[in-house]
Design a protein around this motif. Structure first.
Motif, PDB file in Angstrom:
ATOM      1  N   LEU A  21     -30.819  17.312  29.484  1.00 51.64           N
ATOM      2  CA  LEU A  21     -31.311  16.466  27.681  1.00 51.64           C
ATOM      3  C   LEU A  21     -30.495  16.732  26.958  1.00 51.64           C
ATOM      4  O   LEU A  21     -30.085  16.405  25.847  1.00 51.64           O
ATOM      5  CB  LEU A  21     -32.925  16.416  28.177  1.00 51.64           C
ATOM      6  N   VAL A  22     -30.582  18.305  26.298  1.00 51.63           N
ATOM      7  CA  VAL A  22     -29.313  18.721  25.290  1.00 51.63           C
ATOM      8  C   VAL A  22     -28.257  18.443  26.051  1.00 51.63           C
ATOM      9  O   VAL A  22     -27.697  18.245  24.665  1.00 51.63           O
ATOM     10  CB  VAL A  22     -29.800  20.222  25.015  1.00 51.63           C
ATOM     11  N   SER A  23     -28.078  18.906  27.040  1.00 45.78           N
ATOM     12  CA  SER A  23     -26.282  18.435  27.862  1.00 45.78           C
ATOM     13  C   SER A  23     -26.603  17.144  27.259  1.00 45.78           C
ATOM     14  O   SER A  23     -25.043  17.099  27.287  1.00 45.78           O
ATOM     15  CB  SER A  23     -26.596  18.964  28.731  1.00 45.78           C
ATOM     16  N   ALA A  24     -27.279  16.189  27.723  1.00 39.65           N
ATOM     17  CA  ALA A  24     -26.343  15.096  27.660  1.00 39.65           C
ATOM     18  C   ALA A  24     -26.262  14.524  26.667  1.00 39.65           C
ATOM     19  O   ALA A  24     -25.115  13.927  26.531  1.00 39.65           O
ATOM     20  CB  ALA A  24     -27.398  14.400  28.283  1.00 39.65           C
ATOM     21  N   LEU A  25     -26.954  15.213  25.316  1.00 39.16           N
ATOM     22  CA  LEU A  25     -27.130  14.467  24.132  1.00 39.16           C
ATOM     23  C   LEU A  25     -25.747  14.949  23.170  1.00 39.16           C
ATOM     24  O   LEU A  25     -25.075  14.003  22.708  1.00 39.16           O
ATOM     25  CB  LEU A  25     -28.473  14.769  23.319  1.00 39.16           C
ATOM     26  N   SER A  26     -25.239  16.311  23.645  1.00 36.04           N
ATOM     27  CA  SER A  26     -24.903  17.279  22.483  1.00 36.04           C
ATOM     28  C   SER A  26     -22.929  17.284  23.661  1.00 36.04           C
ATOM     29  O   SER A  26     -22.251  17.701  22.941  1.00 36.04           O
ATOM     30  CB  SER A  26     -24.599  18.530  22.359  1.00 36.04           C
ATOM     31  N   GLY A  27     -23.154  17.628  24.841  1.00 39.53           N
ATOM     32  CA  GLY A  27     -21.560  17.608  25.537  1.00 39.53           C
ATOM     33  C   GLY A  27     -22.055  19.728  25.850  1.00 39.53           C
ATOM     34  O   GLY A  27     -21.601  19.543  26.365  1.00 39.53           O
ATOM     35  N   TYR A  28     -23.411  20.348  25.175  1.00 40.71           N
ATOM     36  CA  TYR A  28     -22.981  21.027  25.213  1.00 40.71           C
ATOM     37  C   TYR A  28     -23.582  21.729  26.723  1.00 40.71           C
ATOM     38  O   TYR A  28     -24.840  21.403  27.191  1.00 40.71           O
ATOM     39  CB  TYR A  28     -24.044  21.926  23.883  1.00 40.71           C
ATOM     40  N   THR A  29     -22.437  22.813  27.431  1.00 46.17           N
ATOM     41  CA  THR A  29     -22.886  23.373  28.642  1.00 46.17           C
ATOM     42  C   THR A  29     -23.773  25.063  28.751  1.00 46.17           C
ATOM     43  O   THR A  29     -23.169  25.345  27.397  1.00 46.17           O
ATOM     44  CB  THR A  29     -21.992  23.711  29.309  1.00 46.17           C
ATOM     45  N   PHE A  30     -25.007  25.412  28.875  1.00 45.37           N
ATOM     46  CA  PHE A  30     -25.058  26.729  28.466  1.00 45.37           C
ATOM     47  C   PHE A  30     -24.997  27.927  29.184  1.00 45.37           C
ATOM     48  O   PHE A  30     -24.208  27.211  30.537  1.00 45.37           O
ATOM     49  CB  PHE A  30     -26.622  26.888  29.131  1.00 45.37           C
ATOM     50  N   SER A  31     -24.704  28.652  28.181  1.00 41.97           N
ATOM     51  CA  SER A  31     -23.907  29.915  28.991  1.00 41.97           C
ATOM     52  C   SER A  31     -24.412  30.840  30.256  1.00 41.97           C
ATOM     53  O   SER A  31     -25.700  30.201  30.493  1.00 41.97           O
ATOM     54  CB  SER A  31     -23.850  31.444  27.808  1.00 41.97           C
ATOM     55  N   GLU A  32     -24.070  31.274  31.206  1.00 45.93           N
ATOM     56  CA  GLU A  32     -24.814  32.695  31.841  1.00 45.93           C
ATOM     57  C   GLU A  32     -25.893  33.152  31.189  1.00 45.93           C
ATOM     58  O   GLU A  32     -26.663  32.925  31.610  1.00 45.93           O
ATOM     59  CB  GLU A  32     -23.787  33.212  32.676  1.00 45.93           C
TER      60      GLU A  32
END
Length: 97
Positions: A21-32
């Motif tokens: 959900l955070v990725s969908a809202l912000s377009g942010y991808t989490f680091s490895e």
């Protein structure tokens, strides 16, 4: 004799749905590294789940599963709203013009 409880793993799917959900809202991808830390913490919490669930007076697993479904539904809704569909444009011709 020691009895080992089975691990319900209700926390990991909830966290994964929250990340999506955070990725969908912000377009942010989490680091490895963030994913590794998150996996370690959620695995630890999943291991504690049977103990935590035994301390509450409600179906904790059911609540977490429901919350996971809500987050997944929000993710689907937001992703669909962000997806631009091409709508064919038609010109209406009236009276044979």
């Amino acid at each position: 004799m020691t009895t080992v409880s089975t691990n319900a793993q209700a926390i990991s799917p909830l966290v994964t749905a929250g990340e999506a959900l955070v990725s969908a809202l912000s377009g942010y991808t989490f680091s490895e590294n963030a994913i590794k830390v998150n996996s370690g913490v959620t695995s630890f919490l999943d291991g504690l789940f049977p103990t935590l669930a035994s301390k509450v007076g409600f179906d904790m697993e059911g609540v977490l599963i429901g919350a996971t479904e809500v987050l997944a539904g929000l993710n689907t809704t937001i992703s669909a709203a962000k997806t631009r569909q091409s709508v064919p444009q038609t010109i209406a011709v009236t009276n044979g013009a």
